[in-house]
Design a protein around this motif. Sequence first.
Motif, short mmCIF file in Angstrom:
data_model
loop_
_atom_site.label_atom_id
_atom_site.label_comp_id
_atom_site.label_asym_id
_atom_site.label_seq_id
_atom_site.Cartn_x
_atom_site.Cartn_y
_atom_site.Cartn_z
N GLU C 194 0.82 -1.22 0.00
CA GLU C 194 0.00 0.00 0.00
C GLU C 194 0.85 1.26 0.00
OE1 GLU C 194 -3.58 -1.61 2.84
OE2 GLU C 194 -2.57 0.25 3.40
N ARG C 195 1.96 1.23 0.74
CA ARG C 195 2.79 2.42 0.87
C ARG C 195 3.85 2.49 -0.22
NH1 ARG C 195 0.21 6.05 3.99
NH2 ARG C 195 2.20 7.07 4.35
N GLY C 196 3.82 1.56 -1.15
CA GLY C 196 4.69 1.67 -2.31
C GLY C 196 6.10 1.16 -2.11
N LEU C 197 6.34 0.38 -1.04
CA LEU C 197 7.68 -0.15 -0.87
C LEU C 197 7.89 -1.36 -1.79
CD1 LEU C 197 7.38 1.63 1.64
CD2 LEU C 197 8.97 0.10 2.78
N THR C 198 9.13 -1.60 -2.16
CA THR C 198 9.47 -2.75 -2.98
C THR C 198 10.03 -3.84 -2.07
OG1 THR C 198 9.98 -1.32 -4.85
CG2 THR C 198 10.87 -3.55 -4.92
N LEU C 199 9.38 -5.02 -2.08
CA LEU C 199 9.83 -6.12 -1.24
C LEU C 199 11.11 -6.70 -1.80
CD1 LEU C 199 9.21 -8.02 1.14
CD2 LEU C 199 7.93 -9.45 -0.45
N VAL C 200 12.13 -6.84 -0.96
CA VAL C 200 13.39 -7.45 -1.39
C VAL C 200 13.39 -8.92 -1.01
CG1 VAL C 200 15.88 -7.45 -1.09
CG2 VAL C 200 14.65 -5.28 -1.26
N SER C 201 13.14 -9.21 0.25
CA SER C 201 13.08 -10.59 0.70
C SER C 201 12.37 -10.64 2.04
CB SER C 201 14.48 -11.20 0.84
OG SER C 201 15.14 -10.60 1.94
N SER C 202 11.92 -11.83 2.41
CA SER C 202 11.22 -11.98 3.68
C SER C 202 11.29 -13.43 4.09
CB SER C 202 9.76 -11.55 3.52
OG SER C 202 9.10 -11.61 4.75
N TYR C 203 11.41 -13.65 5.39
CA TYR C 203 11.33 -15.05 5.83
C TYR C 203 10.46 -15.17 7.07
CZ TYR C 203 15.02 -14.11 9.37
OH TYR C 203 15.76 -13.62 10.43
N GLN C 204 10.09 -16.40 7.32
CA GLN C 204 9.22 -16.72 8.44
C GLN C 204 9.73 -18.00 9.07
OE1 GLN C 204 4.90 -18.49 8.36
NE2 GLN C 204 4.80 -16.47 7.47
N VAL C 205 9.93 -17.98 10.39
CA VAL C 205 10.33 -19.18 11.13
C VAL C 205 9.20 -19.51 12.09
CG1 VAL C 205 11.98 -20.13 12.78
CG2 VAL C 205 12.76 -18.49 11.06
N ASN C 206 8.75 -20.76 12.09
CA ASN C 206 7.68 -21.18 12.99
C ASN C 206 8.17 -22.27 13.93
OD1 ASN C 206 4.98 -19.88 12.04
ND2 ASN C 206 6.06 -20.44 10.17
N LEU C 207 7.96 -22.06 15.22
CA LEU C 207 8.39 -23.00 16.25
C LEU C 207 7.20 -23.34 17.13
CD1 LEU C 207 11.53 -20.93 17.31
CD2 LEU C 207 11.46 -22.75 15.61
N GLY C 208 7.07 -24.60 17.53
CA GLY C 208 5.95 -24.96 18.38
C GLY C 208 6.22 -26.21 19.17
N ASN C 257 11.00 -11.76 9.28
CA ASN C 257 11.87 -10.68 8.81
C ASN C 257 11.37 -10.18 7.46
OD1 ASN C 257 14.47 -10.36 6.74
ND2 ASN C 257 14.63 -9.14 8.61
N ILE C 258 11.41 -8.88 7.28
CA ILE C 258 11.05 -8.29 5.99
C ILE C 258 12.13 -7.27 5.62
CG2 ILE C 258 9.37 -6.86 4.75
CD1 ILE C 258 7.19 -7.97 6.57
N GLU C 259 12.70 -7.43 4.43
CA GLU C 259 13.65 -6.45 3.91
C GLU C 259 13.01 -5.82 2.68
OE1 GLU C 259 16.56 -5.78 5.40
OE2 GLU C 259 16.40 -7.40 6.87
N ALA C 260 12.99 -4.49 2.64
CA ALA C 260 12.33 -3.81 1.54
C ALA C 260 13.09 -2.56 1.16
CB ALA C 260 10.90 -3.47 1.93
N GLN C 261 12.62 -1.90 0.12
CA GLN C 261 13.21 -0.64 -0.29
C GLN C 261 12.14 0.43 -0.39
OE1 GLN C 261 15.24 -2.31 -3.83
NE2 GLN C 261 17.03 -1.22 -3.07
N ALA C 262 12.44 1.58 0.20
CA ALA C 262 11.54 2.73 0.11
C ALA C 262 12.07 3.67 -0.98
CB ALA C 262 11.47 3.43 1.46
N TRP C 263 11.54 4.86 -1.03
CA TRP C 263 11.94 5.89 -2.00
C TRP C 263 13.45 5.96 -2.17
CZ3 TRP C 263 10.13 9.04 -5.62
CH2 TRP C 263 10.90 10.16 -5.99
N GLY C 264 13.89 6.01 -3.39
CA GLY C 264 15.31 6.13 -3.67
C GLY C 264 16.07 4.85 -3.38
N GLY C 265 15.34 3.75 -3.20
CA GLY C 265 15.99 2.48 -2.91
C GLY C 265 16.48 2.34 -1.49
N ALA C 266 16.09 3.27 -0.61
CA ALA C 266 16.58 3.23 0.78
C ALA C 266 16.09 1.96 1.48
CB ALA C 266 16.10 4.46 1.54
N PRO C 267 16.99 1.27 2.19
CA PRO C 267 16.62 0.01 2.84
C PRO C 267 15.68 0.20 4.04
CG PRO C 267 18.88 0.61 3.40
CD PRO C 267 18.41 1.60 2.37
#
Lengths: 318, 318, 318, 318
Positions: C194-208, C257-267
């Motif tokens: 919605e806010r226009g960020l570009t997703l770079v990578s993301s992971y999810q760890v589940n423990l139970g 974890n979510i890694e993304a880029q905002a305006w100007g490619g800022a991490p």
Amino acid sequence: MIERAGVAVVGVGNNVSAFLQGMALYRATGELVGVRRPVLGGMGVGDIDFVAAFAMSPGKVGKDLAEAIFAPPNNFPRIVDDLPPSGVTVRRGLSADDAGADAAEVERVAGEFAGAEVVLYAAPSGRQRTAEAYAEAALRAGAAFVNITSDTVARDPRWLDRFTEAGLPLLGDDLTSQFGTSIVHHALLRLLEERGLTLVSSYQVNLGGTEDFRNLAENDNTKMESKLNALGTAGRVELAPLGYLPHLESHKVAHINIEAQAWGGAPVSLDLKLKVHDPSGGAGVIVDLVRIAAHALRRRRGGCPPETASLLKSPPSL
Amino acid sequence: MIERAGVAVVGVGNNVSAFLQGMALYRATGELVGVRRPVLGGMGVGDIDFVAAFAMSPGKVGKDLAEAIFAPPNNFPRIVDDLPPSGVTVRRGLSADDAGADAAEVERVAGEFAGAEVVLYAAPSGRQRTAEAYAEAALRAGAAFVNITSDTVARDPRWLDRFTEAGLPLLGDDLTSQFGTSIVHHALLRLLEERGLTLVSSYQVNLGGTEDFRNLAENDNTKMESKLNALGTAGRVELAPLGYLPHLESHKVAHINIEAQAWGGAPVSLDLKLKVHDPSGGAGVIVDLVRIAAHALRRRRGGCPPETASLLKSPPSL
Amino acid sequence: MIERAGVAVVGVGNNVSAFLQGMALYRATGELVGVRRPVLGGMGVGDIDFVAAFAMSPGKVGKDLAEAIFAPPNNFPRIVDDLPPSGVTVRRGLSADDAGADAAEVERVAGEFAGAEVVLYAAPSGRQRTAEAYAEAALRAGAAFVNITSDTVARDPRWLDRFTEAGLPLLGDDLTSQFGTSIVHHALLRLLEERGLTLVSSYQVNLGGTEDFRNLAENDNTKMESKLNALGTAGRVELAPLGYLPHLESHKVAHINIEAQAWGGAPVSLDLKLKVHDPSGGAGVIVDLVRIAAHALRRRRGGCPPETASLLKSPPSL
Amino acid sequence: MIERAGVAVVGVGNNVSAFLQGMALYRATGELVGVRRPVLGGMGVGDIDFVAAFAMSPGKVGKDLAEAIFAPPNNFPRIVDDLPPSGVTVRRGLSADDAGADAAEVERVAGEFAGAEVVLYAAPSGRQRTAEAYAEAALRAGAAFVNITSDTVARDPRWLDRFTEAGLPLLGDDLTSQFGTSIVHHALLRLLEERGLTLVSSYQVNLGGTEDFRNLAENDNTKMESKLNALGTAGRVELAPLGYLPHLESHKVAHINIEAQAWGGAPVSLDLKLKVHDPSGGAGVIVDLVRIAAHALRRRRGGCPPETASLLKSPPSL
């Protein structure tokens, strides 16, 4: 046969609540959970008796100590279901202004210290003259003095000399929590150094909800400087202002970040959150300071025992 | 005058890339960032020369070492803009099956080790016979052998005896990263114990994106057991399965949780995230192992030098 | 006047424990803590009665339901001090092999569903034929069927048609937790977009630490694929393997974890830890599914009610 | 054909640096990374030209805008290798005291706004009279006014009326970052509510290293109140004091904690760390505000366009 240590406490705050309740819990369950030294100076963690208690708040004075520890603003929770009365009624303490305390009052308190081997000074920090008046009373009563506040007593050479000459132990100033932010942050920075990493930057955020924490957050910059000094590392560590968050009640939360460089300048990031019960961390060290003080008193070793080094934030420089 | 160490590397993976590039970076900038021991055995971090290199992959064999380190599946990034050629062409290594390696091949490799004081064995883990064949070649060439894989060499008494008798150093097995999960987790658990906290439970999650990590995630349970043994604490620490996440590239991420009890059973929670460049952590230790090996060789001290203890995961038990 | 819903439960696991205990707690305290819809279909959260219960384990069959929910491997804790008996004795369920269930058994169970408006199918996932046999029995008994397992029932057009034609509600498959990893991760990825960020990578760890979680960790890849599908975002999200950590007991922990880029490619980096009581998250949705099912049954609306969309992981595609 | 928007900027801080550099980057690479709306009001992200710039600092006045953005205390990094000159020389701005600005100065600046469709007011917050003087100049020059500071302009009915009557857009006050703490915290609290969880407590810690952040940390409580208002939830959310940590440079770090209860009162804990480049988050919203303002001006729509609602912290209440 074990000689039990008699303690007079000055100040009936969360730390004393955790201390008293913890001992009751161990007596009830027999399980030594979270105890650093099961036996110290020949005494177990249950071999300590309260012989007198002093406070200023009308909500505490006149009550049995085991009841007074739950009076607000104390907010350390009840951890023992059926806490027996302590048999010690909280008495009104003394207060001192810039001119010091009333001599008769000091004399009265010294008298009421009778039977105590150790005076545990656990009043709110920031009342230098009051701390000194109680130290004076302890000296007259022939008791050891343990100062867990950040007020200056043990690190003042005049007081240290007077206690040393009298053959009375003087332990202080300011306790290091059993497991708190400073200790963890310091251990990680030291590990970094051992492994040859180059520290780039680091910060520490401290949040808490006790009355003590509120006082620190509102007044205290010496606390912050003392924390920074403890960490060393030449300006690369920054502390955010203390955050008093009442919802945390007697919990303390810290966020620590460390940015460093490994071989070839490769970045290393470490983020840590630590959540502890603040008063419990204090009590876990108090129980050792009191036993060390009683043991030293019995051996007539005046001054600050060296084995307290890892338990104090501002010990006398030797 | 400084005597420079000549090294033959077996395996041209990410670790060797980080090792070679890191040394080039220090030569170019002169800034010793992230270096554990600037001088060790009389040698600086730049006083190491590659004299031979061996690999199996067609994408690496025949290239200059400074070019081969960027061939896939290697994914450690380029950290030096203008990396000069190393002058060493990667040769085809040997391979061994259950019956061992071809004797002529071992002889060939031993010949190609000429001029090397140290053989750095950095091939993929899990090829026991191949590791032994290279150890044999090093022995014949009169070189020290550094095994940074988890294959069994230095902790096998037969190999240790042979190297010791020949006056040749044998360092291994398996290196401890300069700053990785095991070291941080262990330091925190030890601190907990020192301060008298009771450990309730703890877990460790390891995520990575290198080819090495993929191998471990798919095959290896001995790695996990070795990690658990390193942490001790009797069944209270649990490891989640290794997670191979290609997006992480040459990074490694760990999540550590520790739940404990302080005085009075009060809960203490610690959560930590650690992000490192995996190959850099290896190279930061390799640079010390190689210098220790060269120094020991020159002093004719055979076997495993005791000063490697904190740098190895599975050293010989002494 | 409120018409109370009668429910027959198949499977007496942690979810049913949390469901039953939660209702008892609300009846005892009157405080609607953590409730999504205080009233739904005219029914409050306490307006549900158990009329039958089925299990396979000898440790559960023959006991009152309020007792059976604490039999191992169940490990959801006791949250109500004085839990009254339910009045329902757990009966032996049916089992089916590849050839399906015994017809007489299905008939028996259908008879025992008498008086139930809703059959809640909450057995362990992965027994397709057994799930179908209970669906058949519900159909014969004229009851609504709620499938909270990942077995295929409601998304099988044949079953959906049969229930629809019979005017019986069929809700499923697989519930979405009241507040779990998928929902939180999805919400954050959507916000990013919605806010226009570009997703770079993301992971999810589940423990139970529940038995259900162990089953998933050991067997299930469809679960992982289903999770990934739910998140979308074209290959940029990675899931670590599920980690079964018994110490967690009935808790579930996720690291996102979510890694993304905002305006100007800022991490932009986002790290999140979520800790929930797994069975509670299931029960918080079950209480809504059961009321929706009973309400639809009374209105003779067959098939899957559209208002369940946000409560199910794999609803029928419409 | 696209009509390009001409912008006069007041204030040459980090936000303007990120805005200018971001546009240059997109022109150079053609890759629209981190862009919310590639086309808005018919204009792409590169269809904006600077026509004038104003600052007070001697280090900025007289320089080309593309050079002035790197003058201290600005610390947003260089993200474009070869940044071409902008062709716009930074001029000395006006300043106002309690009596307002000098009329001749306002007239001068209004003249220098010639050719600008949009005046972007991006000076340091906290100078109410100065903000008003620039708004006056924009009004006289017939330009739209975008106020991204927390000073009161657009939410003051008198200013809003004057711009509306003149058919000039007035956008403000105070921008919401493209992806910042408030947005993430709010989204999570809303999700919690949707799923029926009961909020127990929540906190937010904000750390930053820009000059703007220092100003906020030292002066501002209205900022904190504004943040709290944005989050709602009746006293259950607490904000720690802002922490100015110079090491963070132009990064902003937030720690968010949420404690809630799910079905049956079961505890749910969520901890989140967010790290962003503060000025980039501002620029990502400025690029939309400027295009909305130019578009509205061309259509002669005076006042505050409703499509700015999700981009502003304190829009006019309607």
